[in-house]
Each structure stands twice: as C-alpha cells, then as structure tokens.
Design a protein around this motif. Structure first.
Motif, PDB file in Angstrom:
ATOM      1  N   ARG A   1       2.150   1.671  -3.413  1.00 31.45           N
ATOM      2  CA  ARG A   1       1.090   2.169  -4.298  1.00 31.45           C
ATOM      3  C   ARG A   1       0.912   3.675  -4.117  1.00 31.45           C
ATOM      4  O   ARG A   1       0.822   4.426  -5.101  1.00 31.45           O
ATOM      5  CB  ARG A   1      -0.223   1.447  -4.006  1.00 31.45           C
ATOM      6  CG  ARG A   1      -1.351   1.809  -4.978  1.00 31.45           C
ATOM      7  CD  ARG A   1      -2.692   1.378  -4.434  1.00 31.45           C
ATOM      8  NE  ARG A   1      -3.082   2.152  -3.271  1.00 31.45           N
ATOM      9  CZ  ARG A   1      -3.592   3.389  -3.335  1.00 31.45           C
ATOM     10  NH1 ARG A   1      -3.748   3.994  -4.492  1.00 31.45           N
ATOM     11  NH2 ARG A   1      -3.905   4.030  -2.219  1.00 31.45           N
ATOM     12  N   ARG A   2       0.868   4.113  -2.871  1.00 29.74           N
ATOM     13  CA  ARG A   2       0.715   5.541  -2.601  1.00 29.74           C
ATOM     14  C   ARG A   2       1.934   6.326  -3.082  1.00 29.74           C
ATOM     15  O   ARG A   2       1.805   7.430  -3.620  1.00 29.74           O
ATOM     16  CB  ARG A   2       0.518   5.772  -1.101  1.00 29.74           C
ATOM     17  CG  ARG A   2      -0.815   5.276  -0.562  1.00 29.74           C
ATOM     18  CD  ARG A   2      -0.953   5.615   0.902  1.00 29.74           C
ATOM     19  NE  ARG A   2      -0.887   7.049   1.128  1.00 29.74           N
ATOM     20  CZ  ARG A   2      -0.487   7.611   2.267  1.00 29.74           C
ATOM     21  NH1 ARG A   2      -0.085   6.851   3.279  1.00 29.74           N
ATOM     22  NH2 ARG A   2      -0.465   8.924   2.393  1.00 29.74           N
ATOM     23  N   ARG A   3       3.116   5.739  -2.924  1.00 32.23           N
ATOM     24  CA  ARG A   3       4.330   6.425  -3.379  1.00 32.23           C
ATOM     25  C   ARG A   3       4.302   6.622  -4.896  1.00 32.23           C
ATOM     26  O   ARG A   3       4.587   7.719  -5.401  1.00 32.23           O
ATOM     27  CB  ARG A   3       5.561   5.615  -2.975  1.00 32.23           C
ATOM     28  CG  ARG A   3       6.884   6.338  -3.273  1.00 32.23           C
ATOM     29  CD  ARG A   3       8.062   5.420  -3.083  1.00 32.23           C
ATOM     30  NE  ARG A   3       8.077   4.374  -4.112  1.00 32.23           N
ATOM     31  CZ  ARG A   3       8.484   4.553  -5.364  1.00 32.23           C
ATOM     32  NH1 ARG A   3       8.921   5.746  -5.759  1.00 32.23           N
ATOM     33  NH2 ARG A   3       8.463   3.560  -6.228  1.00 32.23           N
TER      34      ARG A   3
ATOM     35  N   CYS B   1      -1.187  16.372  -5.297  1.00 32.07           N
ATOM     36  CA  CYS B   1      -0.147  15.381  -5.032  1.00 32.07           C
ATOM     37  C   CYS B   1       1.094  16.101  -4.500  1.00 32.07           C
ATOM     38  O   CYS B   1       1.424  17.212  -4.920  1.00 32.07           O
ATOM     39  CB  CYS B   1       0.183  14.596  -6.302  1.00 32.07           C
ATOM     40  SG  CYS B   1      -1.208  13.576  -6.902  1.00 32.07           S
TER      41      CYS B   1
ATOM     42  N   LEU C   1       1.633   6.610  -6.748  1.00 32.15           N
ATOM     43  CA  LEU C   1       0.544   7.538  -7.074  1.00 32.15           C
ATOM     44  C   LEU C   1       1.015   8.980  -6.941  1.00 32.15           C
ATOM     45  O   LEU C   1       0.808   9.804  -7.843  1.00 32.15           O
ATOM     46  CB  LEU C   1      -0.653   7.282  -6.149  1.00 32.15           C
ATOM     47  CG  LEU C   1      -1.828   8.263  -6.288  1.00 32.15           C
ATOM     48  CD1 LEU C   1      -2.452   8.154  -7.670  1.00 32.15           C
ATOM     49  CD2 LEU C   1      -2.881   8.002  -5.208  1.00 32.15           C
ATOM     50  N   HIS C   2       1.674   9.286  -5.832  1.00 27.96           N
ATOM     51  CA  HIS C   2       2.156  10.655  -5.631  1.00 27.96           C
ATOM     52  C   HIS C   2       3.266  10.989  -6.619  1.00 27.96           C
ATOM     53  O   HIS C   2       3.358  12.122  -7.101  1.00 27.96           O
ATOM     54  CB  HIS C   2       2.643  10.844  -4.191  1.00 27.96           C
ATOM     55  CG  HIS C   2       1.542  11.129  -3.225  1.00 27.96           C
ATOM     56  ND1 HIS C   2       1.133  12.401  -2.923  1.00 27.96           N
ATOM     57  CD2 HIS C   2       0.742  10.298  -2.503  1.00 27.96           C
ATOM     58  CE1 HIS C   2       0.143  12.357  -2.048  1.00 27.96           C
ATOM     59  NE2 HIS C   2      -0.119  11.087  -1.776  1.00 27.96           N
TER      60      HIS C   2
ATOM     61  N   GLU D   1       0.827  -1.201   0.000  1.00 26.89           N
ATOM     62  CA  GLU D   1       0.000   0.000   0.000  1.00 26.89           C
ATOM     63  C   GLU D   1       0.866   1.258   0.000  1.00 26.89           C
ATOM     64  O   GLU D   1       0.573   2.238  -0.690  1.00 26.89           O
ATOM     65  CB  GLU D   1      -0.922   0.004   1.223  1.00 26.89           C
ATOM     66  CG  GLU D   1      -1.751   1.265   1.421  1.00 26.89           C
ATOM     67  CD  GLU D   1      -2.712   1.526   0.259  1.00 26.89           C
ATOM     68  OE1 GLU D   1      -3.159   2.677   0.134  1.00 26.89           O
ATOM     69  OE2 GLU D   1      -3.015   0.584  -0.505  1.00 26.89           O
ATOM     70  N   ARG D   2       1.962   1.207   0.774  1.00 29.22           N
ATOM     71  CA  ARG D   2       2.871   2.341   0.816  1.00 29.22           C
ATOM     72  C   ARG D   2       3.491   2.576  -0.572  1.00 29.22           C
ATOM     73  O   ARG D   2       3.608   3.714  -1.031  1.00 29.22           O
ATOM     74  CB  ARG D   2       3.953   2.095   1.847  1.00 29.22           C
ATOM     75  CG  ARG D   2       4.914   3.272   2.007  1.00 29.22           C
ATOM     76  CD  ARG D   2       6.001   2.982   3.033  1.00 29.22           C
ATOM     77  NE  ARG D   2       5.430   2.874   4.364  1.00 29.22           N
ATOM     78  CZ  ARG D   2       5.423   1.759   5.091  1.00 29.22           C
ATOM     79  NH1 ARG D   2       5.937   0.634   4.609  1.00 29.22           N
ATOM     80  NH2 ARG D   2       4.895   1.742   6.306  1.00 29.22           N
TER      81      ARG D   2
ATOM     82  N   ARG E   1      -8.063  15.056  -3.186  1.00 29.09           N
ATOM     83  CA  ARG E   1      -7.011  14.115  -2.836  1.00 29.09           C
ATOM     84  C   ARG E   1      -6.230  13.741  -4.097  1.00 29.09           C
ATOM     85  O   ARG E   1      -6.715  13.915  -5.216  1.00 29.09           O
ATOM     86  CB  ARG E   1      -7.581  12.878  -2.158  1.00 29.09           C
ATOM     87  CG  ARG E   1      -8.339  11.927  -3.039  1.00 29.09           C
ATOM     88  CD  ARG E   1      -8.931  10.814  -2.190  1.00 29.09           C
ATOM     89  NE  ARG E   1      -9.450   9.729  -3.007  1.00 29.09           N
ATOM     90  CZ  ARG E   1     -10.163   8.721  -2.525  1.00 29.09           C
ATOM     91  NH1 ARG E   1     -10.457   8.689  -1.228  1.00 29.09           N
ATOM     92  NH2 ARG E   1     -10.588   7.753  -3.315  1.00 29.09           N
ATOM     93  N   CYS E   2      -5.027  13.228  -3.870  1.00 29.23           N
ATOM     94  CA  CYS E   2      -4.109  12.963  -4.974  1.00 29.23           C
ATOM     95  C   CYS E   2      -4.664  11.920  -5.931  1.00 29.23           C
ATOM     96  O   CYS E   2      -5.188  10.873  -5.519  1.00 29.23           O
ATOM     97  CB  CYS E   2      -2.768  12.499  -4.417  1.00 29.23           C
ATOM     98  SG  CYS E   2      -1.530  12.114  -5.688  1.00 29.23           S
TER      99      CYS E   2
END
Length: 539
Positions: free
Chosen positions: A135-137, A522, A139-140, A132-133, A494-495
């Motif tokens: 994925r978020r990284r 983002c 994404l940003h 998840e981390r 949100r991003c």
C-alpha cells in the motif's frame, strides 16, 4: 518390583538426555552473533570483560555483566533475547520476557520452557506487513507521479513568470514615460488654471473688503445712533454708562472714569466714535433689552387680586365647587400673564441686535461662482489631473505585480519547486468547533463555527531543519493568547495523492500542529526500497 525400578531408571536417563540436548541448543542469538558462541571454545562475554566455560552459557545463571552469556534465559536483567520469527521479521526483546507465559515472539520461541502453546502468527503478520508495504509503495508510486506533474507545472510557471517579468519591465518603461508626459501636461494645464483662480480670488477679496467696510460703517452708524439717545449728535459718558456689559471690572459700578477711559473725552462725535471707540466696544456691545414695565406687572397683579362680584348663578353652588372654580380662574389668569410676558420677551428678542462678531457671521458672503473662462481652464486641468492619476495607478499596479513575482521567484518552494503550484492556495480542515484554514506561504487562521472573528494562528516563517526540512512548515507570530505566548502552527507533511489537511491538534497551549498530505513529499526512493525490501529485514 524390579521391573518398576528398571522403568524408573530408564525414565530418568531419558529426561537427563533430553535436558542435556535442550541445554546445548543455542536460543535467543542473532545469526550475526553465532560465530561468538562456539561450544568447543570458552565463551567470552560480548563486552570483552571475562571468559567462561561454554557450559555456563544459558545455564540460567548470569555470569557476564552485559548478560550476553544468557541469551536464551531470563537470568540477566539486562539480557536480550532474539526472536528469529522465521517467515517474518526477527526482533529483540528483553530477556526477562522469556518464559513469562506471554507469547512475545510470533514463532513462540520465547516460551520454549513452558507448557503454554504459542501459535505461530509469523505468516499472518508477514502477510499484513507485505500488504501495508505494498500500500505504501503504491501510494509513493502514485504520489511521485503527481509530484512529477507538479514539478513540470512548476517549470512552466517559472518560464511564464520569467516571460511575464520581462513583459512587465518593458511595460513599466512605457508607462513611466507616459506618466512623465502626463505630469508635464498636468503642470501646463494647472498654470493658467491657478492664474485665473488667483485672479478670481483677488477680485473677490477686494469686493469682500469693500462690503465689509460698508457693513462696518453701517453697524458703527447704527451703534452711534442707538447710543445718542438725546439725538444731539454726540455720545456722552451718561449715554454709554448704561451699557454695563462694557465694564471689564464686574465687581464695581461702571464709573464715570471707566466710561471716560473708553470714550477718551466727556463726549465724542460720530467721527471720533468711529476712530477711537467703535473697535473697543463692538464685540461686547448690546442694545438694552426692553423690560416688562411696572405698570404692566401692577395691572396684572391688580386683576389677579380683585375678586369679581358674585352673580345670581353663584347661589346654590357649594363651597367646594366655588373653590374649584377659583383654582381654575387663578390658573387661567396666571397663564394669561405668562403669555403676555412671553409676547413681550419674544418681541424684545427679535428687536435686540447681537454682538458685532455674530452680525458678521450672519452677513458673511459666499464667494461667487467662477466665470466661464475660469471654469474652462479648471475643466482642462481636472482632465489632466485625472489622466495623470490613471497613469500613476497603472505604474503603481505594474510595480506591485513585478514585486510580487520577484518575491515569489526568490521564495524557497522546494528542492525542485514542487510546492510552487500550492503557493497562496488555501486549504481547510473542519472540526467540531473550528475551521482551520492555511494559505500556503502566507498565513493560517482559526475560524469559530459559532460566529465571531477569525484568529490568526501564524504567518509563514520557514521550512523545518535538515535532513528532511521540506517535511515541516512553520507558521509563527500569530495573535497572542490571553496570558500566554503568540500562537503558532507547525505543519507536518506526509505523502498523499492530493493536497489536503487531515488533522489539527493543539498539543501545547496556543501551539497548533497540522498533518497535511501532499504528493510534493512523496519519495521515489522509498517506493523503490519498499518494492525490493526483504521480508526478513530486522526492524
């Protein structure tokens, strides 16, 4: 028997030794607080209230008010137990969760006294968290790349807007000069046009006055001749008295005195009638309507009352048939009489003149068309007016564009103008009953899918508050709800790698909330933080 006794004693010794060793294990303490728990020293409660012998720590009895002496047991209702969760993230749970038969720590350390077996799930949780981390990284990271593109485009837009403003301001100067020239040409063209129109109107008014005077004289002469029934060139009291419509006092008879008041004498000549009487009676005067004569009515009644003699054809006809023929004949006679009366009334209506006002209305003339010279000046003036209107519209349009560009330049479109390319762009969110449409920095509406008018749920007002003001957009002063407040919309940003609305709710009556994804929010710092984040960081 002796052997059994020795075995029992040995078992009790081993149990006591094991319990003693378990008791000495410091459980439920964060690594940052281990220095406060030294077995060779008395323990001081973390709130600093009292000190106790260290053997009182984790003895399943609460000595400290803050519960800090029982980090590994459930003795204190306000105590906290720390799950180390090696390989994952350490967490703190209420100490009354310890030994309750439920595995709250992923390493199972909260159930150390129970026979229940807790599977260690820390590795699986760490794996999911890392995924998840990541994925978020990503994404940003991707969002920041698009955000930088948006910022670059915003810079181009600023330059284009600045250049366009300068161009429009120069254009406005030229257009205003042209407008002034067109206004002067219009004024010059309208002067001869007005003069010729005034000349035409004056000539027409003079002609119309002559016509009106002639028409009045004609009407006056006709009225005098109509009143002069004995043709003696005079209108007398008796001749005027029959026109009771001229009597202002309708309740009494039209007396000689009242008639004489109108005439001013016992009789008047044509000149006297013209100067003193005509204007008094012209609006009320009517010719006497010719009525059906008594002779005509008597003849009709006589014909109706006198039966025709019977003929031979009547013989053999029943009384009932005779009655039917009689009814038909009566109806036929009545219709004949009505037709006669209608003919008389119609003729009288045609011959009967109306009041002077109505006569004037019937004979009113339309002004003649302008002469060719005047038409030419009108055509020139019309062209000048059209040229002026065109120039005026150009000035108005340029001023409006300048105003819009200046308003946009002054608008807060993000710290780096990253929201600039979204200005005035509209985005839809579809749900079962409605389509929600938000036009950025303009307005938001709710559109019924079943038909009906759209409802404005808010107009752009402002960003949110610090520290993350650009993560919230506020739209207020929408259409008022029945028996409720004015509608409003709050957009939570949100991003995301594209601009889109992903959800709309109505948590409170007439107050809507939207989640909107956009690269504009983002954050490169979040991406960097996620990429270097220690998996053991405590939440």
């Amino acid at each position: 028997m002796f052997v059994r006794s020795i075995a029992l004693i040995l078992l009790l010794f081993i149990h006591d030794a094991f319990c003693h060793n378990n008791k000495n294990i410091l459980r439920g303490i964060q690594s940052s607080l281990l220095s406060m728990y030294i077995p060779s020293k008395p323990f001081t409660c973390l709130d600093g209230t009292i000190s106790i012998p260290f053997e009182f720590v984790n003895d399943d009895y609460c000595d400290c008010r803050d519960g800090s002496d029982e980090p590994g047991t459930s003795a204190c209702p306000n105590g906290q137990f720390f799950c180390e969760n090696k390989g994952y993230v350490g967490i703190t749970i209420p100490s009354h969760f310890v030994g309750d038969g439920v595995c709250d720590c992923c390493d199972g350390s909260d159930e150390y006294e129970n026979e229940i077996i807790c599977n260690n799930t820390c590795f699986e949780l760490a794996k999911k968290t890392n995924e998840e981390r990541e994925r978020r990284r990503l994404l940003h990271e991707q969002g920041v790349a698009k955000k930088n593109e948006m910022i670059a485009k915003a810079g181009s837009i600023r330059i284009e807007r600045k250049n366009r403003l300068e161009e429009l301001e120069e254009q406005l100067k030229r257009l205003e000069t042209d407008l002034n020239e067109k206004e002067e040409l219009k004024r010059q063209a309208e002067e001869p046009e007005t003069a010729h129109k005034d000349k035409h109107q004056k000539a027409w008014e003079e002609e119309r006055a002559i016509r009106e005077l002639a028409r009045r004289d004609e009407q006056m002469q006709d009225m005098f001749n109509d009143l002069d029934t004995n043709q003696d060139k005079l209108v007398s009291i008796k001749e005027l008295q029959v026109h009771t419509e001229l009597d202002n006092d309708k309740e009494n008879d039209f007396t000689d005195e009242e008639v004489k008041t109108i005439l001013g004498a016992d009789s008047v000549t044509l000149d006297e009638f013209n100067s003193t009487v005509f204007e008094q009676i012209s609006n009320s005067y009517q010719k006497i309507t010719q009525s059906v004569t008594n002779e005509q009515v008597s003849t009709t009644e006589s014909n109706k009352a006198t039966p025709e003699p019977s003929t031979e054809e009547d013989h053999g006809i029943s009384d009932e048939e005779k009655r039917e023929h009689s009814v038909d004949d009566d109806a036929h006679d009545k219709n004949d009489m009505d037709d006669n009366l209608d003919d008389i009334d119609t003729k009288d209506d045609i011959d009967q003149p109306t009041s002077l006002d109505h006569t004037k209305h019937v004979h009113d003339d339309t002004a003649p068309d302008f002469d060719d010279e005047t038409k030419k000046f009108i055509q020139i003036a019309d062209q000048a007016r059209n040229d002026f209107k065109d120039a005026e519209k150009k000035v108005r349009d340029v001023k409006k564009e300048i105003e819009d560009l200046q308003k946009r330049a002054e608008m807060n479109l993000g710290e780096h103008d990253e929201f600039s390319i979204m200005y005035d762009q509209c985005y839809d969110y579809e749900e079962r009953e409605y389509t929600y449409r938000v036009c950025m920095f303009k307005s938001a509406v709710q559109i019924p899918k079943g038909g009906g008018s759209e409802v404005t749920i808010g107009y752009w007002e402002s960003w949110g508050s610090e520290p993350n003001k650009y993560s919230v957009m506020k739209y207020t002063n929408g259409v008022s709800c029945w028996n409720g407040p004015s509608r409003s919309l709050t957009i939570h940003l949100r991003c995301g790698i594209e601009n889109r609305a992903i959800d709309v709710r109505e948590p409170t009556k007439c107050e809507y909330a939207m989640i909107f994804e956009t690269p504009a929010v983002c954050d490169e710092n979040i991406g960097a933080k996620l990429s270097h984040q220690d998996t053991h960081t405590e939440f």
